[in-house]
Design a protein around this motif. Structure first.
Motif, PDB file in Angstrom:
ATOM      1  N   LEU A   4      38.351 -33.127 -23.884  1.00 39.84           N
ATOM      2  CA  LEU A   4      38.536 -31.681 -23.824  1.00 39.84           C
ATOM      3  C   LEU A   4      37.228 -31.040 -23.376  1.00 39.84           C
ATOM      4  CD1 LEU A   4      40.303 -32.687 -26.550  1.00 39.84           C
ATOM      5  CD2 LEU A   4      40.945 -30.299 -26.485  1.00 39.84           C
ATOM      6  N   ASN A   5      37.337 -30.106 -22.460  1.00 36.03           N
ATOM      7  CA  ASN A   5      36.169 -29.391 -21.950  1.00 36.03           C
ATOM      8  C   ASN A   5      36.396 -27.892 -22.157  1.00 36.03           C
ATOM      9  OD1 ASN A   5      33.828 -28.613 -20.707  1.00 36.03           O
ATOM     10  ND2 ASN A   5      34.581 -28.959 -18.632  1.00 36.03           N
ATOM     11  N   ILE A   6      35.636 -27.305 -23.081  1.00 31.98           N
ATOM     12  CA  ILE A   6      35.787 -25.878 -23.388  1.00 31.98           C
ATOM     13  C   ILE A   6      34.939 -25.075 -22.409  1.00 31.98           C
ATOM     14  CG2 ILE A   6      35.475 -24.096 -25.139  1.00 31.98           C
ATOM     15  CD1 ILE A   6      35.810 -26.233 -27.258  1.00 31.98           C
ATOM     16  N   GLN A   7      35.597 -24.203 -21.652  1.00 30.53           N
ATOM     17  CA  GLN A   7      34.923 -23.326 -20.708  1.00 30.53           C
ATOM     18  C   GLN A   7      34.963 -21.892 -21.211  1.00 30.53           C
ATOM     19  OE1 GLN A   7      36.642 -24.027 -16.855  1.00 30.53           O
ATOM     20  NE2 GLN A   7      36.030 -26.183 -16.799  1.00 30.53           N
ATOM     21  N   MET A   8      34.414 -20.973 -20.393  1.00 29.90           N
ATOM     22  CA  MET A   8      34.315 -19.593 -20.825  1.00 29.90           C
ATOM     23  C   MET A   8      35.686 -18.939 -20.992  1.00 29.90           C
ATOM     24  SD  MET A   8      32.271 -17.224 -21.744  1.00 29.90           S
ATOM     25  CE  MET A   8      30.703 -17.877 -21.162  1.00 29.90           C
ATOM     26  N   ASN A   9      36.601 -19.170 -20.049  1.00 27.52           N
ATOM     27  CA  ASN A   9      37.895 -18.494 -20.060  1.00 27.52           C
ATOM     28  C   ASN A   9      39.076 -19.447 -20.221  1.00 27.52           C
ATOM     29  OD1 ASN A   9      36.701 -15.899 -19.539  1.00 27.52           O
ATOM     30  ND2 ASN A   9      36.459 -16.539 -17.397  1.00 27.52           N
ATOM     31  N   ALA A  10      38.823 -20.709 -20.442  1.00 30.70           N
ATOM     32  CA  ALA A  10      39.929 -21.666 -20.555  1.00 30.70           C
ATOM     33  C   ALA A  10      39.438 -22.946 -21.212  1.00 30.70           C
ATOM     34  CB  ALA A  10      40.517 -21.976 -19.178  1.00 30.70           C
ATOM     35  N   VAL A  11      40.390 -23.818 -21.492  1.00 27.12           N
ATOM     36  CA  VAL A  11      40.101 -25.152 -22.019  1.00 27.12           C
ATOM     37  C   VAL A  11      40.751 -26.160 -21.077  1.00 27.12           C
ATOM     38  CG1 VAL A  11      40.393 -26.750 -23.930  1.00 27.12           C
ATOM     39  CG2 VAL A  11      40.017 -24.333 -24.394  1.00 27.12           C
ATOM     40  N   VAL A  12      39.955 -27.027 -20.482  1.00 29.34           N
ATOM     41  CA  VAL A  12      40.464 -28.046 -19.562  1.00 29.34           C
ATOM     42  C   VAL A  12      40.633 -29.351 -20.341  1.00 29.34           C
ATOM     43  CG1 VAL A  12      40.074 -29.336 -17.436  1.00 29.34           C
ATOM     44  CG2 VAL A  12      39.348 -26.946 -17.609  1.00 29.34           C
ATOM     45  N   VAL A  13      41.863 -29.842 -20.349  1.00 30.41           N
ATOM     46  CA  VAL A  13      42.213 -31.050 -21.103  1.00 30.41           C
ATOM     47  C   VAL A  13      42.459 -32.182 -20.117  1.00 30.41           C
ATOM     48  CG1 VAL A  13      43.836 -32.073 -22.734  1.00 30.41           C
ATOM     49  CG2 VAL A  13      43.221 -29.666 -22.946  1.00 30.41           C
ATOM     50  N   LEU A  14      41.800 -33.309 -20.353  1.00 32.74           N
ATOM     51  CA  LEU A  14      41.983 -34.492 -19.513  1.00 32.74           C
ATOM     52  C   LEU A  14      43.043 -35.392 -20.146  1.00 32.74           C
ATOM     53  CD1 LEU A  14      41.179 -36.303 -17.138  1.00 32.74           C
ATOM     54  CD2 LEU A  14      39.371 -37.257 -18.573  1.00 32.74           C
TER      55      LEU A  14
END
Length: 223
Positions: free
Chosen positions: A77-87
């Motif tokens: 999981l990669n937490i970004q400023m406006n979203a969460v990108v899940v691998l």
């Protein structure tokens, strides 16, 4: 002379046996490596990147289900400023997922476990694409998701939202102002119904008198 011949024959025979043993071992190694390579290639998985607006309780190791069957898991999981990108890691490249699918984070089970559910929105003929896998070059032209695709995920069934909505509804029913308004609504509805019945009764009486008057006029002028 015979002893020398027997000695040479034994050595040649020994070399032949050694050569056959070595050749058999080499063939076994080749067959084993080919089978292992085919097995690894067949079982190799692929990755999908899915963007969610919230983590929704997802974590590394969360199951990924396709039509209710586990096909992979959340790898990172990669937490970004406006979203969460899940691998997402799909266990096999032979598992084909249609491009027109919805990816949701749902709560399931008695303990509200979170899973990533993939649901196709249309039927796809798999027999026409039997030689395609997610790692092949032909996958890009196919109706299936390929490795390293970037997708949009959505929030699915969430029991916390259901409990919150039920609590808000119960609070509205507990509000005395709601019961006062509901009582006024019922009272006005009954009053309107009485007035409507009274109006219908008067209209029916007027129609009856009109019909009788017409009968009398017709009888007077025709007789």
């Amino acid at each position: 002379m015979i002893d020398i011949f027997n000695f040479q024959y034994k050595h040649i025979k020994k070399y032949i046996y050694s050569f056959i043993s070595l050749l058999t071992f080499v063939l076994f190694i080749i067959i084993f490596l080919s089978s292992f390579h085919f097995y690894i290639k067949k079982k190799s998985g692929y990755k999908l990147f899915v963007e969610f607006s919230d983590v929704y309780g997802l974590k590394e190791g969360t199951k990924v289900n396709f039509r209710g069957i586990k096909i992979g898991y959340v790898k990172h999981l990669n937490i970004q400023m406006n979203a969460v990108v899940v691998l997402l890691y799909i266990n096999s490249s032979n598992i084909l997922i249609p491009k027109n699918s919805v990816i949701e984070a749902n709560q399931v089970g008695l303990f509200n476990d979170v899973v990533v559910s993939i649901t196709p929105l249309e039927l796809v003929n798999y027999s026409d694409n039997i030689l395609i896998n997610a790692l092949s070059k032909d996958c890009l032209k196919s109706p299936f998701l390929c490795s390293n695709f970037y997708l949009k995920g959505y929030r699915g069934l969430n029991y916390d939202d259901l409990v919150r909505a039920t609590t808000r509804i119960s609070q509205r029913f507990d509000d005395p102002r709601f019961f006062n308004l509901f009582y006024l609504f019922l009272q006005n509805s009954f009053h309107i119904a009485d007035e409507t019945l009274f109006l219908i009764n008067n209209c029916s009486s007027f129609l009856y008198l009109s019909v009788e008057s017409i009968k009398l006029l017709l009888f007077k002028y025709l007789s």
